[in-house]
Scaffold this motif. Structure first.
Motif, mmCIF file in Angstrom:
data_model
loop_
_atom_site.group_PDB
_atom_site.id
_atom_site.type_symbol
_atom_site.label_atom_id
_atom_site.label_comp_id
_atom_site.label_asym_id
_atom_site.label_seq_id
_atom_site.Cartn_x
_atom_site.Cartn_y
_atom_site.Cartn_z
ATOM 1 N N PHE A 148 39.430 41.157 42.156
ATOM 2 C CA PHE A 148 40.419 42.225 42.139
ATOM 3 C C PHE A 148 41.757 41.651 41.672
ATOM 4 C CE2 PHE A 148 37.477 42.671 45.667
ATOM 5 C CZ PHE A 148 36.931 43.928 45.458
ATOM 6 N N TRP A 149 42.498 42.418 40.872
ATOM 7 C CA TRP A 149 43.823 41.967 40.459
ATOM 8 C C TRP A 149 44.647 43.188 40.013
ATOM 9 C CZ3 TRP A 149 39.429 41.448 37.604
ATOM 10 C CH2 TRP A 149 39.440 41.885 36.279
ATOM 11 N N ASN A 150 45.967 42.971 39.884
ATOM 12 C CA ASN A 150 46.900 44.037 39.501
ATOM 13 C C ASN A 150 46.738 45.263 40.401
ATOM 14 O OD1 ASN A 150 47.903 42.425 37.482
ATOM 15 N ND2 ASN A 150 46.788 43.420 35.829
ATOM 16 N N LEU A 151 46.758 45.009 41.710
ATOM 17 C CA LEU A 151 46.489 46.053 42.701
ATOM 18 C C LEU A 151 47.785 46.657 43.240
ATOM 19 C CD1 LEU A 151 44.668 47.582 44.747
ATOM 20 C CD2 LEU A 151 44.815 45.548 46.210
ATOM 21 N N THR A 152 47.845 47.999 43.267
ATOM 22 C CA THR A 152 48.894 48.753 43.941
ATOM 23 C C THR A 152 48.195 49.805 44.797
ATOM 24 O OG1 THR A 152 50.443 48.449 42.107
ATOM 25 C CG2 THR A 152 50.930 50.216 43.653
ATOM 26 N N LEU A 153 48.483 49.826 46.100
ATOM 27 C CA LEU A 153 47.685 50.643 47.014
ATOM 28 C C LEU A 153 48.546 51.153 48.165
ATOM 29 C CD1 LEU A 153 44.920 51.496 48.421
ATOM 30 C CD2 LEU A 153 44.973 49.215 49.452
ATOM 31 N N MET A 301 48.009 33.253 35.432
ATOM 32 C CA MET A 301 49.245 34.003 35.671
ATOM 33 C C MET A 301 48.970 35.295 36.436
ATOM 34 S SD MET A 301 51.594 32.093 34.465
ATOM 35 C CE MET A 301 52.968 33.239 34.481
ATOM 36 N N ASN A 302 47.944 36.040 36.036
ATOM 37 C CA ASN A 302 47.689 37.326 36.705
ATOM 38 C C ASN A 302 46.262 37.463 37.220
ATOM 39 O OD1 ASN A 302 46.112 37.835 34.436
ATOM 40 N ND2 ASN A 302 47.654 39.084 33.432
ATOM 41 N N GLY A 303 45.438 36.446 37.032
ATOM 42 C CA GLY A 303 44.093 36.471 37.589
ATOM 43 C C GLY A 303 43.076 37.273 36.811
#
Length: 407
Positions: A148-153, A301-303
């Motif tokens: 999982f990456w770049n997560l907003t929840l 950098m961001n996975g």
């Protein structure tokens, strides 16, 4: 090859048409499955552009919230959230993949949907806060690794308004770029993001990689032993050599009677899977060999996944079952046209390990050739020395005879 990943946005509404659960994230799955020939392959499953969120639930003080998505040929993923008076947190993740999808799971032995349930490791988040995590998180369970990456929840959204305060995951550094809060819309959207290759400006390592020692256990017994130095050779764009550091590399995997997999995790940015199988050379002789290698490289950098490559047609590192395989000299494994793995000081035993020690080694041809040449070279040197002594003796005899005739 380089993969395309999809960013998914889900906005769940309540009866008043207000947002009650919001999420935007990217994810991917690495799945090991058995084939009809009883060996194992690794499959990479990504979200497709056609994603639905049927069954998602807002939740309340007595009922858990549920975020559920469906994608591809019968695949689905969901996570439920519980809350207290002050916090909310994820509880369990349920993932179902369908091996009837022959594009992702060619020649799968087990057909149909397979469901796994794992415990989520998310920390409690203050109510009305947005949970944000740019860097990669991964969860493993039952032959599946979820990325999982770049997560907003945010679960249990109050008054239909997404909070302005953020709670960051531990993996995000303090210098991570600020998150732009998404625009809430009453739809499920999927936007494509083409992943760029990792920067290739790192200097080429001058020295060979350090040798690492790795092992797997089944219960209290060691079932696999490996000693090897590893170097990735990436030729995409500019050539790049990457030494795998044993000090930051952990090992896990699976042991079996006829198949075993060693997975090396180099600090959560590079994953290398070596799969070994047993073959019957004859009725009385059984041997093992390296069958498959899978490599996944994440952007540090961001996975995000920037490289995923595998080759399941190897027939390398062949040795008798109950023995170990050894090759001190450098070897090259050709994964695809863009990726090679160089091995150094290799010794491997994936089956029948006894007393936590390597069994007698069967050496590679390069080492055996070297061992064969050493006695030949010594013998030739001794032979040359004997010839010199013999020539000196003949010359000495002739000089003696000449002296006698002069007298």
């Amino acid at each position: 090859g380089f993969l395309r990943s999809y960013a998914v946005e889900v906005d769940v509404k309540d009866a008043s048409n207000d947002t009650c659960l919001y999420a935007q994230w990217m994810m991917e799955f690495l799945i090991k499955y058995e084939t009809n020939s009883s060996d194992y392959k690794n499959a990479t499953l990504s979200l497709s552009s056609n994603v639905t969120h049927d069954g998602s639930i807002c939740g309340n003080d007595t009922q858990a919230a549920l975020l559920a998505v469906q994608f591809g040929e019968g695949h689905s993923w969901s996570v439920n959230f519980t809350k207290t008076n002050e916090t909310y947190q994820a509880d369990f993740i349920t993932f179902t993949y369908n091996t009837n999808d022959t594009v992702v799971f060619p020649d799968a032995k087990r057909k149909g949907p397979i469901t796994i349930v794992v415990k989520d490791t998310m920390h409690p988040v203050q109510l009305n806060n947005v949970f944000v995590c740019h860097n990669t998180d991964s969860i493993e369970g039952e032959n599946v690794t979820q990325f999982f990456w770049n997560l907003t929840l945010q679960a249990f959204v109050q008054n239909g308004t997404i909070g302005k305060n953020e709670s960051r995951c531990d993996a995000d550094a303090p210098t991570s770029s600020p998150t732009v809060l998404p625009t809430v819309a009453n739809i499920t959207t999927a936007s494509t993001t083409t992943l760029s290759p990792a920067p290739t400006t790192a200097p080429k390592p001058v020295e060979n990689p350090d040798t690492g020692n790795y092992s797997l256990k089944s219960g209290n017994k060691t079932c696999l032993l490996a000693t090897v130095g590893l170097q990735l050779n990436v030729s995409q764009d500019k050539p790049l050599l990457i030494n795998i550091n044993p000090k930051t590399t952990s090992a896990d995997g699976t042991c079996g009677n006829t198949a075993a997999t060693l997975r090396l995790n180099d600090g959560n940015s590079r994953f290398i899977d070596f799969t070994f199988v047993v073959k019957n050379a004859s009725a009385n002789v059984r041997r093992f060999y390296l069958k498959e290698v899978n490599v996944t490289v994440l952007n540090h950098m961001n996975g995000s996944v920037i490289l995923s490559a595998d080759n399941n047609n190897f027939s390398k590192w062949d040795a008798s079952l109950g023995s170990s395989y050894m090759c001190r000299k450098e070897q090259t494994l050709e994964i695809n046209e863009d990726l090679q793995i160089h091995t150094f000081n290799l010794r491997i035993q994936p089956f029948l390990v006894k007393e936590n020690k390597f069994s007698t080694a069967e050496e590679c041809f390069a080492d055996s050739d070297l061992n064969f040449l050493i006695p030949i070279a010594v013998g030739m040197a001794l032979g040359f020395l004997i010839i010199l002594v013999f020539i000196s003796y003949i010359i000495g005899r002739r000089k003696s005879r000449t002296g006698y005739q002069s007298v």
